[in-house]
Design a protein around this motif. Sequence first.
Motif, PDB file in Angstrom:
ATOM      1  N   LEU A 138       0.824  -1.206   0.000  1.00  0.00           N
ATOM      2  CA  LEU A 138       0.000   0.000   0.000  1.00  0.00           C
ATOM      3  C   LEU A 138       0.861   1.259   0.000  1.00  0.00           C
ATOM      4  CD1 LEU A 138      -2.838  -1.005   2.496  1.00  0.00           C
ATOM      5  CD2 LEU A 138      -2.993  -0.781   0.007  1.00  0.00           C
ATOM      6  N   PHE A 139       1.982   1.219   0.712  1.00  0.00           N
ATOM      7  CA  PHE A 139       2.878   2.379   0.722  1.00  0.00           C
ATOM      8  C   PHE A 139       3.414   2.654  -0.679  1.00  0.00           C
ATOM      9  CE2 PHE A 139       7.385   3.638   0.704  1.00  0.00           C
ATOM     10  CZ  PHE A 139       7.261   4.938   1.168  1.00  0.00           C
ATOM     11  N   HIS A 140       3.914   1.628  -1.333  1.00  0.00           N
ATOM     12  CA  HIS A 140       4.459   1.831  -2.667  1.00  0.00           C
ATOM     13  C   HIS A 140       3.365   2.171  -3.674  1.00  0.00           C
ATOM     14  CE1 HIS A 140       8.251  -0.356  -1.343  1.00  0.00           C
ATOM     15  NE2 HIS A 140       8.680   0.774  -1.880  1.00  0.00           N
ATOM     16  N   ALA A 141       2.156   1.661  -3.464  1.00  0.00           N
ATOM     17  CA  ALA A 141       1.043   2.047  -4.328  1.00  0.00           C
ATOM     18  C   ALA A 141       0.753   3.538  -4.197  1.00  0.00           C
ATOM     19  CB  ALA A 141      -0.204   1.230  -3.968  1.00  0.00           C
ATOM     20  N   ALA A 142       0.841   4.046  -2.972  1.00  0.00           N
ATOM     21  CA  ALA A 142       0.618   5.479  -2.757  1.00  0.00           C
ATOM     22  C   ALA A 142       1.733   6.313  -3.382  1.00  0.00           C
ATOM     23  CB  ALA A 142       0.524   5.764  -1.258  1.00  0.00           C
ATOM     24  N   VAL A 143       2.969   5.840  -3.278  1.00  0.00           N
ATOM     25  CA  VAL A 143       4.102   6.572  -3.854  1.00  0.00           C
ATOM     26  C   VAL A 143       3.978   6.647  -5.376  1.00  0.00           C
ATOM     27  CG1 VAL A 143       6.595   6.508  -4.248  1.00  0.00           C
ATOM     28  CG2 VAL A 143       5.686   6.089  -1.956  1.00  0.00           C
ATOM     29  N   ARG A 170      -7.581   8.518  -5.651  1.00  0.00           N
ATOM     30  CA  ARG A 170      -8.353   7.661  -6.546  1.00  0.00           C
ATOM     31  C   ARG A 170      -7.458   6.699  -7.312  1.00  0.00           C
ATOM     32  NH1 ARG A 170     -13.267   7.508  -9.243  1.00  0.00           N
ATOM     33  NH2 ARG A 170     -13.175   6.711 -11.380  1.00  0.00           N
ATOM     34  N   VAL A 171      -6.294   7.184  -7.700  1.00  0.00           N
ATOM     35  CA  VAL A 171      -5.376   6.364  -8.501  1.00  0.00           C
ATOM     36  C   VAL A 171      -4.819   5.198  -7.687  1.00  0.00           C
ATOM     37  CG1 VAL A 171      -3.211   6.419  -9.817  1.00  0.00           C
ATOM     38  CG2 VAL A 171      -4.796   8.340  -9.934  1.00  0.00           C
ATOM     39  N   ILE A 172      -4.758   5.336  -6.376  1.00  0.00           N
ATOM     40  CA  ILE A 172      -4.156   4.301  -5.528  1.00  0.00           C
ATOM     41  C   ILE A 172      -4.899   2.980  -5.650  1.00  0.00           C
ATOM     42  CG2 ILE A 172      -5.487   4.824  -3.444  1.00  0.00           C
ATOM     43  CD1 ILE A 172      -2.957   4.322  -1.836  1.00  0.00           C
ATOM     44  N   ARG A 173      -6.170   3.015  -6.016  1.00  0.00           N
ATOM     45  CA  ARG A 173      -6.901   1.766  -6.208  1.00  0.00           C
ATOM     46  C   ARG A 173      -6.301   0.958  -7.360  1.00  0.00           C
ATOM     47  NH1 ARG A 173     -13.070   3.523  -6.714  1.00  0.00           N
ATOM     48  NH2 ARG A 173     -12.081   4.966  -8.210  1.00  0.00           N
ATOM     49  N   THR A 174      -5.915   1.664  -8.417  1.00  0.00           N
ATOM     50  CA  THR A 174      -5.292   0.982  -9.554  1.00  0.00           C
ATOM     51  C   THR A 174      -3.877   0.532  -9.227  1.00  0.00           C
ATOM     52  OG1 THR A 174      -6.620   2.225 -11.156  1.00  0.00           O
ATOM     53  CG2 THR A 174      -4.567   1.256 -11.951  1.00  0.00           C
ATOM     54  N   VAL A 178      -2.308  -3.255  -9.190  1.00  0.00           N
ATOM     55  CA  VAL A 178      -1.095  -3.639  -9.916  1.00  0.00           C
ATOM     56  C   VAL A 178      -0.094  -4.296  -8.968  1.00  0.00           C
ATOM     57  CG1 VAL A 178       0.892  -2.768 -11.206  1.00  0.00           C
ATOM     58  CG2 VAL A 178      -1.387  -1.874 -11.685  1.00  0.00           C
ATOM     59  N   GLY A 179      -0.006  -3.797  -7.738  1.00  0.00           N
ATOM     60  CA  GLY A 179       0.880  -4.409  -6.756  1.00  0.00           C
ATOM     61  C   GLY A 179       0.482  -5.840  -6.441  1.00  0.00           C
ATOM     62  N   LEU A 180      -0.821  -6.090  -6.309  1.00  0.00           N
ATOM     63  CA  LEU A 180      -1.297  -7.455  -6.039  1.00  0.00           C
ATOM     64  C   LEU A 180      -1.025  -8.368  -7.229  1.00  0.00           C
ATOM     65  CD1 LEU A 180      -4.687  -6.756  -4.225  1.00  0.00           C
ATOM     66  CD2 LEU A 180      -2.566  -7.609  -3.210  1.00  0.00           C
ATOM     67  N   ILE A 181      -1.264  -7.859  -8.441  1.00  0.00           N
ATOM     68  CA  ILE A 181      -0.965  -8.652  -9.635  1.00  0.00           C
ATOM     69  C   ILE A 181       0.526  -8.957  -9.700  1.00  0.00           C
ATOM     70  CG2 ILE A 181      -0.950  -8.636 -12.151  1.00  0.00           C
ATOM     71  CD1 ILE A 181      -3.487  -6.962 -12.066  1.00  0.00           C
ATOM     72  N   SER A 182       1.349  -7.970  -9.357  1.00  0.00           N
ATOM     73  CA  SER A 182       2.808  -8.168  -9.372  1.00  0.00           C
ATOM     74  C   SER A 182       3.223  -9.234  -8.368  1.00  0.00           C
ATOM     75  CB  SER A 182       3.507  -6.844  -9.052  1.00  0.00           C
ATOM     76  OG  SER A 182       3.199  -5.853 -10.015  1.00  0.00           O
ATOM     77  N   PHE A 216       1.593  -3.446 -17.389  1.00  0.00           N
ATOM     78  CA  PHE A 216       0.804  -2.606 -16.488  1.00  0.00           C
ATOM     79  C   PHE A 216       1.490  -1.288 -16.119  1.00  0.00           C
ATOM     80  CE2 PHE A 216      -0.181  -7.115 -15.496  1.00  0.00           C
ATOM     81  CZ  PHE A 216      -1.458  -7.137 -16.035  1.00  0.00           C
ATOM     82  N   GLY A 217       2.581  -0.966 -16.810  1.00  0.00           N
ATOM     83  CA  GLY A 217       3.290   0.271 -16.502  1.00  0.00           C
ATOM     84  C   GLY A 217       2.503   1.531 -16.795  1.00  0.00           C
ATOM     85  N   PHE A 218       1.556   1.458 -17.732  1.00  0.00           N
ATOM     86  CA  PHE A 218       0.750   2.629 -18.082  1.00  0.00           C
ATOM     87  C   PHE A 218      -0.504   2.776 -17.213  1.00  0.00           C
ATOM     88  CE2 PHE A 218       2.703   1.705 -22.365  1.00  0.00           C
ATOM     89  CZ  PHE A 218       3.557   2.801 -22.354  1.00  0.00           C
ATOM     90  N   SER A 219      -0.808   1.802 -16.402  1.00  0.00           N
ATOM     91  CA  SER A 219      -2.057   1.821 -15.630  1.00  0.00           C
ATOM     92  C   SER A 219      -2.200   3.053 -14.738  1.00  0.00           C
ATOM     93  CB  SER A 219      -2.166   0.545 -14.792  1.00  0.00           C
ATOM     94  OG  SER A 219      -2.204  -0.591 -15.614  1.00  0.00           O
ATOM     95  N   PRO A 220      -1.171   3.455 -13.976  1.00  0.00           N
ATOM     96  CA  PRO A 220      -1.339   4.648 -13.136  1.00  0.00           C
ATOM     97  C   PRO A 220      -1.632   5.911 -13.947  1.00  0.00           C
ATOM     98  CG  PRO A 220       0.566   3.373 -12.425  1.00  0.00           C
ATOM     99  CD  PRO A 220       0.129   2.804 -13.735  1.00  0.00           C
ATOM    100  N   THR A 221      -1.008   6.050 -15.109  1.00  0.00           N
ATOM    101  CA  THR A 221      -1.264   7.223 -15.947  1.00  0.00           C
ATOM    102  C   THR A 221      -2.694   7.230 -16.459  1.00  0.00           C
ATOM    103  OG1 THR A 221       1.054   7.260 -16.634  1.00  0.00           O
ATOM    104  CG2 THR A 221      -0.507   8.476 -17.994  1.00  0.00           C
ATOM    105  N   ILE A 222      -3.177   6.081 -16.867  1.00  0.00           N
ATOM    106  CA  ILE A 222      -4.554   5.994 -17.360  1.00  0.00           C
ATOM    107  C   ILE A 222      -5.537   6.321 -16.238  1.00  0.00           C
ATOM    108  CG2 ILE A 222      -6.275   4.444 -18.356  1.00  0.00           C
ATOM    109  CD1 ILE A 222      -3.913   2.893 -19.598  1.00  0.00           C
TER     110      ILE A 222
END
Length: 323
Positions: A138-143, A170-174, A178-182, A216-222
């Motif tokens: 969650l920390f890295h997702a927020a970063v 809002r973006v942290i959900r995505t 991605v972190g869980l998929i990773s 999934f590298g583009f997911s946060p931007t989308i």
Amino acid sequence: MTNKKKKRPSGTASTYRAPAQATSPPRRGLLDGLLAPRTPGASPMPKLRSTLARGAVTALSQPWLVVGIPVTMLFVWVLLTTLGFQGPFTIMGVTFAIPPITTFSDAQVAGKTFRAAVGATGVAVALPGLVGITSLLLFHAAVVALVTTMSVEKLRTGAVSAWAIRRAGRVIRTTATVGLISLGLLIAGNVIAAFLGGIGVIFGLIGSMVVGVYLFGFSPTIATDEERRVTDNLVRSVRAARMPGSANLWLAVGYVLLSLVALIAPLPGSTIGVTPTVTAWAAAIAINVVHVIVQATLAYRYLAVAPEMLEQPVPRQAPARRR
């Protein structure tokens, strides 16, 4: 009988661009993006060298982001050592990295820091490690969410405001997804490595990281720039990554290999336990600046092709029947 103009349903609206006048695409699963045929034609994505340069300018022109790198690293290091982490300090070099690079380090940190009490049994044995890796994910997702929202706003408007912080919520959900998929990719990679031995490390462990960054590298931007569901963000990221001629795969391969080298190779002065030298801090900060530049590069690369992305993958043409 007069014909009245019918109001056309608006499609998915971007945060900055005007809403596209198109029908809303049907809900699609993640496998639809993986198995769909590539979009034909030349890739509209800019050259890799120019996007890296634009990513560097975008990242380094944000004073708050540049200052926030060492401040965040210091906070994380103090917190981890307080909880009992004894190094290595090289793990700090991936504080601002992209999953699954961060996921790989999260598993190592959680195993060394969040340990069960002596004599614990049952659920109590696994609970500290589970809480630890969840907190780190969650920390890295927020970063990643915050770095991406700041980069997208900088690219779109030329400045960064409080909107980036609000949007990151809002973006942290995505990014968390991605972190869980990773994490799942790394688990699968470790299984492959265990069965295949040395070559399994390449195709399993390293391959799983490349796949995660590539798809999934583009997911946060989308998620930052467009109003879409989490699954739609992931599918659209896969489709953008698979654009022919975009060199996205080579970018992912190079990024993963360099990140692993920086993670495994000892930094100068990093082998002194919990008191790394100034040289080690400088090297770790420089590595994290590179990670931020790559994130800004991915943001710029997607924004450059977003207007060219179709709402649905091009349908596969059925073969003509012989008469």
